[in-house]
Design a protein around this motif. Structure first.
Motif, PDB file in Angstrom:
ATOM      1  N   PRO A 190       0.819  -1.221   0.000  1.00  0.00           N
ATOM      2  CA  PRO A 190       0.000   0.000   0.000  1.00  0.00           C
ATOM      3  C   PRO A 190       0.848   1.264   0.000  1.00  0.00           C
ATOM      4  CG  PRO A 190      -0.829  -1.572   1.614  1.00  0.00           C
ATOM      5  CD  PRO A 190       0.487  -2.106   1.144  1.00  0.00           C
ATOM      6  N   ILE A 191       0.312   2.321  -0.653  1.00  0.00           N
ATOM      7  CA  ILE A 191       0.973   3.622  -0.723  1.00  0.00           C
ATOM      8  C   ILE A 191      -0.039   4.679  -0.268  1.00  0.00           C
ATOM      9  CG2 ILE A 191       2.128   5.320  -2.189  1.00  0.00           C
ATOM     10  CD1 ILE A 191       2.852   3.025  -4.089  1.00  0.00           C
ATOM     11  N   ILE A 192       0.318   5.406   0.774  1.00  0.00           N
ATOM     12  CA  ILE A 192      -0.538   6.478   1.300  1.00  0.00           C
ATOM     13  C   ILE A 192       0.036   7.810   0.825  1.00  0.00           C
ATOM     14  CG2 ILE A 192      -1.498   7.566   3.361  1.00  0.00           C
ATOM     15  CD1 ILE A 192      -1.032   4.910   4.830  1.00  0.00           C
ATOM     16  N   VAL A 193      -0.788   8.607   0.128  1.00  0.00           N
ATOM     17  CA  VAL A 193      -0.366   9.918  -0.363  1.00  0.00           C
ATOM     18  C   VAL A 193      -0.952  10.970   0.575  1.00  0.00           C
ATOM     19  CG1 VAL A 193      -0.376  11.514  -2.309  1.00  0.00           C
ATOM     20  CG2 VAL A 193      -0.321   9.034  -2.719  1.00  0.00           C
ATOM     21  N   GLU A 194      -0.084  11.732   1.240  1.00  0.00           N
ATOM     22  CA  GLU A 194      -0.519  12.732   2.212  1.00  0.00           C
ATOM     23  C   GLU A 194      -0.171  14.135   1.738  1.00  0.00           C
ATOM     24  OE1 GLU A 194      -0.133  10.206   6.410  1.00  0.00           O
ATOM     25  OE2 GLU A 194       1.311  11.801   5.934  1.00  0.00           O
ATOM     26  N   GLY A 195      -1.161  15.052   1.829  1.00  0.00           N
ATOM     27  CA  GLY A 195      -0.923  16.455   1.525  1.00  0.00           C
ATOM     28  C   GLY A 195      -0.706  17.251   2.802  1.00  0.00           C
TER      29      GLY A 195
END
Length: 274
Positions: A190-195
């Protein structure tokens, strides 16, 4: 000769002198009695005033005193007010993570040691491949990679991704995301993209706050990765706003570091130690 010219006798003169003397004695007696009465009344007035003053003093002393009966406390203890019991407290406590730190010395089984070794090897291998890829690609200049708790974190600064107050990727940002997708397609975890943003309030009419702006920027990166061939099932967009700063927001340099998008590559869940 008339009666007024009649000569007085000696007896009549003596009677008159006796009467006058008697009158003087009576007047003197009355004067002495009045003086005695006046002296007696003055003494009583002074005595009455003194008694009144003493009574006033005693009343004041009594009013300023407190009497304490044996075996009775004058100041009663105020019972503590208990807060109403929260009916959901036990549920929250059951769901909350453990706050107690783990002891430094714990018994680790051979299976757990094997999983720890596998996690460390995985994170080192992925980090090495990513770093080599970043060093060889000019479009990813300025992109950083680091490891934290067996997770690989790829950091992209907003200066290469978005204009100020916008979630639309610039040309340089699209190139960087497309180049990064080439290697992320081979990662199956899994890859979590956080702004992330700084703490300056957003003034755009499109985004009411930094929460919406950071979420929109994370979603823009996810959409671009999906368009570049990354499996959408392993991607997730999260907005963090200004809640996780890397640097001090008091300086322009610190705010620039805090405006970023991070890609968190996590190990497989079955390899984690709970």
């Amino acid at each position: 000769m008339g009666p007024e010219n009649t000569p007085r006798t000696a007896s009549e003169g003596d009677d008159r002198r006796s009467y006058a003397a008697g009158m003087r004695r009576a007047g003197g007696a009355r004067t002495k009695g009045a003086d005695a009465d006046s002296d007696e009344e003055s003494w009583m007035t002074t005595y009455t005033d003194m008694v009144t003053l003493l009574l006033t003093v005693f009343v004041i002393l009594i009013s300023m005193s407190t009497f304490e009966k044996p075996g009775i406390e004058l100041e009663a203890e105020v019972p503590a007010v208990e807060e109403p019991e929260n009916p959901f407290e036990s549920i929250f406590n059951a769901l909350a993570p453990e706050t107690q730190p783990r002891p430094q010395e714990v018994d680790v089984t051979d299976e757990e040691m094997a999983r720890l070794d596998a996690l460390e090897n995985w994170s080192q291998r992925v980090t090495s491949v990513l770093q080599s890829f970043l060093d060889s690609n000019d479009a990813l200049d300025g992109v950083q990679v680091r490891v934290m708790d067996f997770r690989i974190i790829v950091v992209l600064r907003n200066k290469i991704l978005f204009p100020s107050g916008s979630a639309a990727l610039e040309a340089r940002g699209r190139q960087a995301i497309d180049a990064l997708a080439d290697i992320l397609r081979g990662i199956t975890t899994p890859i979590i993209v956080e702004g992330h943003t700084d703490n300056v309030p957003i003034s755009s009419g499109i985004y009411p706050s930094n929460w919406e702006l950071s979420s929109a920027r994370a979603a823009s990166v996810v959409r671009r990765l999906v368009a570049s061939g990354v499996d959408p099932k392993k991607l997730r967009a999260v907005g963090r706003a200004e809640t996780e700063p890397e640097a001090d927001n008091a300086t322009p340099e610190g705010r620039a570091r805090n405006r970023r998008v991070t890609l968190i590559i996590t190990p497989r869940l079955e390899e984690r130690i709970r």
